[in-house]
Scaffold this active site. Sequence first.
Site, PDB file in Angstrom:
ATOM      1  N   HIS A  87      44.290 -10.540  56.979  1.00  0.00           N
ATOM      2  CA  HIS A  87      43.452 -10.856  58.150  1.00  0.00           C
ATOM      3  C   HIS A  87      43.963 -10.120  59.397  1.00  0.00           C
ATOM      4  CE1 HIS A  87      42.790 -14.899  55.943  1.00  0.00           C
ATOM      5  NE2 HIS A  87      41.631 -14.275  55.904  1.00  0.00           N
ATOM      6  N   SER A 100      43.944 -16.620  51.313  1.00  0.00           N
ATOM      7  CA  SER A 100      44.717 -17.728  51.879  1.00  0.00           C
ATOM      8  C   SER A 100      45.057 -18.758  50.815  1.00  0.00           C
ATOM      9  CB  SER A 100      43.927 -18.392  53.005  1.00  0.00           C
ATOM     10  OG  SER A 100      43.692 -17.462  54.024  1.00  0.00           O
ATOM     11  N   LYS A 104      36.459 -26.116  51.150  1.00  0.00           N
ATOM     12  CA  LYS A 104      37.785 -25.892  50.555  1.00  0.00           C
ATOM     13  C   LYS A 104      38.714 -26.992  51.027  1.00  0.00           C
ATOM     14  CE  LYS A 104      37.003 -21.011  51.450  1.00  0.00           C
ATOM     15  NZ  LYS A 104      37.355 -19.919  52.347  1.00  0.00           N
ATOM     16  N   ARG A 163      37.302  -6.912  50.735  1.00  0.00           N
ATOM     17  CA  ARG A 163      38.480  -6.570  49.940  1.00  0.00           C
ATOM     18  C   ARG A 163      38.107  -5.864  48.651  1.00  0.00           C
ATOM     19  NH1 ARG A 163      40.308 -12.503  49.438  1.00  0.00           N
ATOM     20  NH2 ARG A 163      38.039 -12.550  49.379  1.00  0.00           N
TER      21      ARG A 163
HETATM   22  N1  COA Z   1      42.883 -10.733  53.847  1.00  0.00           N
HETATM   23  C1  COA Z   1      43.212 -11.864  53.212  1.00  0.00           C
HETATM   24  N2  COA Z   1      42.307 -12.769  52.811  1.00  0.00           N
HETATM   25  C2  COA Z   1      41.043 -12.511  53.066  1.00  0.00           C
HETATM   26  C3  COA Z   1      40.615 -11.356  53.734  1.00  0.00           C
HETATM   27  C4  COA Z   1      41.596 -10.433  54.121  1.00  0.00           C
HETATM   28  N3  COA Z   1      41.291  -9.293  54.734  1.00  0.00           N
HETATM   29  N4  COA Z   1      39.279 -11.388  53.827  1.00  0.00           N
HETATM   30  C5  COA Z   1      38.880 -12.529  53.261  1.00  0.00           C
HETATM   31  N5  COA Z   1      39.949 -13.198  52.795  1.00  0.00           N
HETATM   32  C6  COA Z   1      39.960 -14.450  52.058  1.00  0.00           C
HETATM   33  C7  COA Z   1      40.258 -15.631  52.898  1.00  0.00           C
HETATM   34  O1  COA Z   1      41.653 -15.844  52.965  1.00  0.00           O
HETATM   35  C8  COA Z   1      39.554 -16.709  52.135  1.00  0.00           C
HETATM   36  O2  COA Z   1      40.384 -17.109  51.090  1.00  0.00           O
HETATM   37  P1  COA Z   1      40.394 -18.583  50.518  1.00  0.00           P
HETATM   38  O3  COA Z   1      39.019 -18.838  49.998  1.00  0.00           O
HETATM   39  O4  COA Z   1      41.414 -18.460  49.481  1.00  0.00           O
HETATM   40  O5  COA Z   1      40.771 -19.506  51.639  1.00  0.00           O
HETATM   41  C9  COA Z   1      38.338 -16.004  51.545  1.00  0.00           C
HETATM   42  O6  COA Z   1      38.681 -14.659  51.543  1.00  0.00           O
HETATM   43  C10 COA Z   1      37.095 -16.064  52.348  1.00  0.00           C
HETATM   44  O7  COA Z   1      37.361 -16.743  53.502  1.00  0.00           O
HETATM   45  P2  COA Z   1      36.956 -16.385  54.979  1.00  0.00           P
HETATM   46  O8  COA Z   1      36.981 -14.936  55.261  1.00  0.00           O
HETATM   47  O9  COA Z   1      37.788 -17.218  55.849  1.00  0.00           O
HETATM   48  O10 COA Z   1      35.511 -16.798  54.977  1.00  0.00           O
HETATM   49  P3  COA Z   1      34.963 -18.197  54.677  1.00  0.00           P
HETATM   50  O11 COA Z   1      34.049 -17.992  53.546  1.00  0.00           O
HETATM   51  O12 COA Z   1      35.998 -19.237  54.559  1.00  0.00           O
HETATM   52  O13 COA Z   1      34.245 -18.507  56.037  1.00  0.00           O
HETATM   53  C11 COA Z   1      32.619 -18.234  57.775  1.00  0.00           C
HETATM   54  C12 COA Z   1      33.091 -17.903  56.355  1.00  0.00           C
HETATM   55  C13 COA Z   1      33.518 -19.156  58.526  1.00  0.00           C
HETATM   56  C14 COA Z   1      32.511 -16.932  58.500  1.00  0.00           C
HETATM   57  C15 COA Z   1      31.215 -18.841  57.605  1.00  0.00           C
HETATM   58  O14 COA Z   1      31.312 -19.948  56.753  1.00  0.00           O
HETATM   59  C16 COA Z   1      30.617 -19.279  58.916  1.00  0.00           C
HETATM   60  O15 COA Z   1      30.140 -18.455  59.670  1.00  0.00           O
HETATM   61  N6  COA Z   1      30.592 -20.622  59.185  1.00  0.00           N
HETATM   62  C17 COA Z   1      30.008 -21.189  60.369  1.00  0.00           C
HETATM   63  C18 COA Z   1      28.689 -21.902  60.025  1.00  0.00           C
HETATM   64  C19 COA Z   1      27.579 -20.897  59.888  1.00  0.00           C
HETATM   65  O16 COA Z   1      27.236 -20.175  60.803  1.00  0.00           O
HETATM   66  N7  COA Z   1      26.994 -20.860  58.679  1.00  0.00           N
HETATM   67  C20 COA Z   1      25.954 -19.937  58.354  1.00  0.00           C
HETATM   68  C21 COA Z   1      26.546 -18.668  57.828  1.00  0.00           C
HETATM   69  S1  COA Z   1      25.313 -17.497  57.375  1.00  0.00           S
END
Ligand code: COA
Length: 166
Positions: free
Chosen positions: A22, A135, A48, A97
């Site tokens: 990140h 994560s 999660k 990724r």
């Molecule tokens: N390095 C390490 N890990 C990475 C990464 C990187 N470059 N890119 C993604 N990941 C991992 C994260 O660690 C996470 O891992 P985990 O599932 O093991 O915890 C996973 O990829 C994806 O997580 P993240 O990037 O945090 O996205 P998310 O799916 O948890 O969250 C939001 C997505 C928060 C952006 C989205 O849910 C959101 O916008 N929510 C607000 C409500 C909303 O607007 N909803 C409508 C969306 S269209």
Amino acid sequence: MSQAQPVIAIYPGSFDPLTRGHEDIARRTLRIADRLYVAVAYSPTQTKKSLFTVEERVEIIRDVFAGEPRVEPVAFRGLLVDFARERGARVVIRGLRAVSDFEYELQMAQMNRELWDEVETVFLAPELEYSFLSSSLVREVAGLGGDISRFVSAPVMARLEAKLGG
Ligand code: COA
């Protein structure tokens, strides 16, 4: 958009906790944006089991980017696009990724654009060495006593040790 307008980007996620992957994406963003909100969602799309509270995750991000005034850690409730609009951030940053990330990311990008047609999603590729990181893997390995020092920076390590009683 006029040349004079600063580019304000928002990098949303659950960041539980922030990994070096990140961090890499956030630092790359600073090459193309003037300011960056690293935004921890109270309502992630995928449910999660969390380790850190949203407030703790924001504090961790603040510690990691303490020397970078262009990065502002924030927490947000509700829709990402509503928060982005409030903060004047028209660029959403997401890391890709692997190909497996693509379908979910494209769906979110398209939904976000349906919700606010002025928002653009920019996908950045992380450094190859972080392309397998997540994560939940960091949480799992740390919880089982494995060495995660290559995957998270010092403030994150300290918080993980305190949380997991290591
Ligand atoms: N390095 C390490 N890990 C990475 C990464 C990187 N470059 N890119 C993604 N990941 C991992 C994260 O660690 C996470 O891992 P985990 O599932 O093991 O915890 C996973 O990829 C994806 O997580 P993240 O990037 O945090 O996205 P998310 O799916 O948890 O969250 C939001 C997505 C928060 C952006 C989205 O849910 C959101 O916008 N929510 C607000 C409500 C909303 O607007 N909803 C409508 C969306 S269209």
